[in-house]
Design a protein around this motif. Structure first.
Motif, PDB file in Angstrom:
ATOM      1  N   GLU A   1       0.829  -1.210   0.000  1.00  0.00           N
ATOM      2  CA  GLU A   1       0.000   0.000   0.000  1.00  0.00           C
ATOM      3  C   GLU A   1       0.863   1.260   0.000  1.00  0.00           C
ATOM      4  O   GLU A   1       0.555   2.245  -0.676  1.00  0.00           O
ATOM      5  CB  GLU A   1      -0.939   0.006   1.212  1.00  0.00           C
ATOM      6  CG  GLU A   1      -2.107  -0.937   1.095  1.00  0.00           C
ATOM      7  CD  GLU A   1      -3.104  -0.534   0.029  1.00  0.00           C
ATOM      8  OE1 GLU A   1      -3.295   0.678  -0.206  1.00  0.00           O
ATOM      9  OE2 GLU A   1      -3.687  -1.437  -0.574  1.00  0.00           O
ATOM     10  N   LEU A   2       1.943   1.237   0.788  1.00  0.00           N
ATOM     11  CA  LEU A   2       2.832   2.398   0.814  1.00  0.00           C
ATOM     12  C   LEU A   2       3.495   2.621  -0.549  1.00  0.00           C
ATOM     13  O   LEU A   2       3.596   3.759  -1.011  1.00  0.00           O
ATOM     14  CB  LEU A   2       3.901   2.226   1.897  1.00  0.00           C
ATOM     15  CG  LEU A   2       3.418   2.361   3.340  1.00  0.00           C
ATOM     16  CD1 LEU A   2       4.528   1.991   4.302  1.00  0.00           C
ATOM     17  CD2 LEU A   2       2.925   3.774   3.601  1.00  0.00           C
ATOM     18  N   VAL A   3       3.933   1.533  -1.168  1.00  0.00           N
ATOM     19  CA  VAL A   3       4.563   1.654  -2.487  1.00  0.00           C
ATOM     20  C   VAL A   3       3.565   2.188  -3.501  1.00  0.00           C
ATOM     21  O   VAL A   3       3.877   3.093  -4.281  1.00  0.00           O
ATOM     22  CB  VAL A   3       5.140   0.284  -2.938  1.00  0.00           C
ATOM     23  CG1 VAL A   3       5.524   0.302  -4.404  1.00  0.00           C
ATOM     24  CG2 VAL A   3       6.344  -0.080  -2.082  1.00  0.00           C
ATOM     25  N   MET A   4       2.347   1.648  -3.478  1.00  0.00           N
ATOM     26  CA  MET A   4       1.328   2.119  -4.424  1.00  0.00           C
ATOM     27  C   MET A   4       0.897   3.551  -4.125  1.00  0.00           C
ATOM     28  O   MET A   4       0.543   4.300  -5.016  1.00  0.00           O
ATOM     29  CB  MET A   4       0.105   1.192  -4.399  1.00  0.00           C
ATOM     30  CG  MET A   4       0.335  -0.129  -5.074  1.00  0.00           C
ATOM     31  SD  MET A   4      -1.150  -1.116  -5.259  1.00  0.00           S
ATOM     32  CE  MET A   4      -1.475  -1.634  -3.581  1.00  0.00           C
ATOM     33  N   GLY A   5       0.903   3.936  -2.877  1.00  0.00           N
ATOM     34  CA  GLY A   5       0.461   5.271  -2.516  1.00  0.00           C
ATOM     35  C   GLY A   5       1.512   6.341  -2.717  1.00  0.00           C
ATOM     36  O   GLY A   5       1.188   7.487  -3.040  1.00  0.00           O
ATOM     37  N   LEU A   6       2.779   5.991  -2.540  1.00  0.00           N
ATOM     38  CA  LEU A   6       3.833   7.001  -2.591  1.00  0.00           C
ATOM     39  C   LEU A   6       4.593   7.046  -3.912  1.00  0.00           C
ATOM     40  O   LEU A   6       4.972   8.127  -4.369  1.00  0.00           O
ATOM     41  CB  LEU A   6       4.824   6.760  -1.445  1.00  0.00           C
ATOM     42  CG  LEU A   6       4.252   6.888  -0.031  1.00  0.00           C
ATOM     43  CD1 LEU A   6       5.316   6.505   0.989  1.00  0.00           C
ATOM     44  CD2 LEU A   6       3.755   8.292   0.225  1.00  0.00           C
ATOM     45  N   TRP A   7       4.855   5.893  -4.515  1.00  0.00           N
ATOM     46  CA  TRP A   7       5.744   5.887  -5.666  1.00  0.00           C
ATOM     47  C   TRP A   7       5.082   5.462  -6.974  1.00  0.00           C
ATOM     48  O   TRP A   7       5.513   5.874  -8.036  1.00  0.00           O
ATOM     49  CB  TRP A   7       6.945   4.963  -5.409  1.00  0.00           C
ATOM     50  CG  TRP A   7       7.809   5.480  -4.306  1.00  0.00           C
ATOM     51  CD1 TRP A   7       8.535   6.623  -4.330  1.00  0.00           C
ATOM     52  CD2 TRP A   7       8.019   4.902  -3.032  1.00  0.00           C
ATOM     53  NE1 TRP A   7       9.192   6.789  -3.148  1.00  0.00           N
ATOM     54  CE2 TRP A   7       8.896   5.740  -2.329  1.00  0.00           C
ATOM     55  CE3 TRP A   7       7.556   3.762  -2.409  1.00  0.00           C
ATOM     56  CZ2 TRP A   7       9.316   5.462  -1.042  1.00  0.00           C
ATOM     57  CZ3 TRP A   7       7.979   3.492  -1.132  1.00  0.00           C
ATOM     58  CH2 TRP A   7       8.844   4.333  -0.461  1.00  0.00           C
ATOM     59  N   ILE A   8       4.104   4.617  -6.919  1.00  0.00           N
ATOM     60  CA  ILE A   8       3.471   4.131  -8.145  1.00  0.00           C
ATOM     61  C   ILE A   8       2.042   4.654  -8.201  1.00  0.00           C
ATOM     62  O   ILE A   8       1.258   4.439  -7.276  1.00  0.00           O
ATOM     63  CB  ILE A   8       3.461   2.592  -8.186  1.00  0.00           C
ATOM     64  CG1 ILE A   8       4.882   2.042  -8.110  1.00  0.00           C
ATOM     65  CG2 ILE A   8       2.764   2.081  -9.438  1.00  0.00           C
ATOM     66  CD1 ILE A   8       4.950   0.535  -7.991  1.00  0.00           C
ATOM     67  N   ALA A   9       1.711   5.310  -9.296  1.00  0.00           N
ATOM     68  CA  ALA A   9       0.344   5.804  -9.471  1.00  0.00           C
ATOM     69  C   ALA A   9      -0.518   4.656 -10.005  1.00  0.00           C
ATOM     70  O   ALA A   9      -0.256   4.104 -11.068  1.00  0.00           O
ATOM     71  CB  ALA A   9       0.332   6.966 -10.446  1.00  0.00           C
ATOM     72  N   VAL A  10      -1.534   4.282  -9.236  1.00  0.00           N
ATOM     73  CA  VAL A  10      -2.424   3.192  -9.634  1.00  0.00           C
ATOM     74  C   VAL A  10      -3.870   3.649  -9.532  1.00  0.00           C
ATOM     75  O   VAL A  10      -4.191   4.643  -8.874  1.00  0.00           O
ATOM     76  CB  VAL A  10      -2.210   1.935  -8.756  1.00  0.00           C
ATOM     77  CG1 VAL A  10      -0.835   1.351  -8.967  1.00  0.00           C
ATOM     78  CG2 VAL A  10      -2.448   2.246  -7.304  1.00  0.00           C
TER      79      VAL A  10
END
Length: 82
Positions: free
Chosen positions: A24-33
């Motif tokens: 969730e942190l990766v998707m929320g901070l670095w990857i736009a999904v």
């Protein structure tokens, strides 16, 4: 249910929870999904957790088939031989 089974389930749940949070942190901070991806990610984590838990429950423990007194005797004899 045995103590080691409960320990396995709690450990698995903590591990998968940490994996979900990191995702969730990766998707929320670095990857736009897309917002739907967060729901899919949660469903995947829950599915994997359940699958591993069910797989672990089907594994037969050999200690269920052994006599505890005989196992204790075997451990003592094996220690003497070493």
């Amino acid at each position: 249910m045995k103590k080691k089974d409960i320990t396995f389930i709690i450990g698995l749940t903590i591990l998968m929870g940490v994996t979900w949070i990191i995702g969730e942190l990766v998707m929320g901070l670095w990857i736009a999904v897309m917002p739907r991806t967060h729901i899919i990610w949660f469903a995947v984590i829950v599915t994997i957790t359940l699958a591993i838990s069910i797989w672990h429950s089907f594994i037969e423990d050999k200690s269920d088939f052994e006599d505890p007194k005989r196992a204790k005797y075997e451990r003592k004899v094996n220690k003497r031989r070493k």
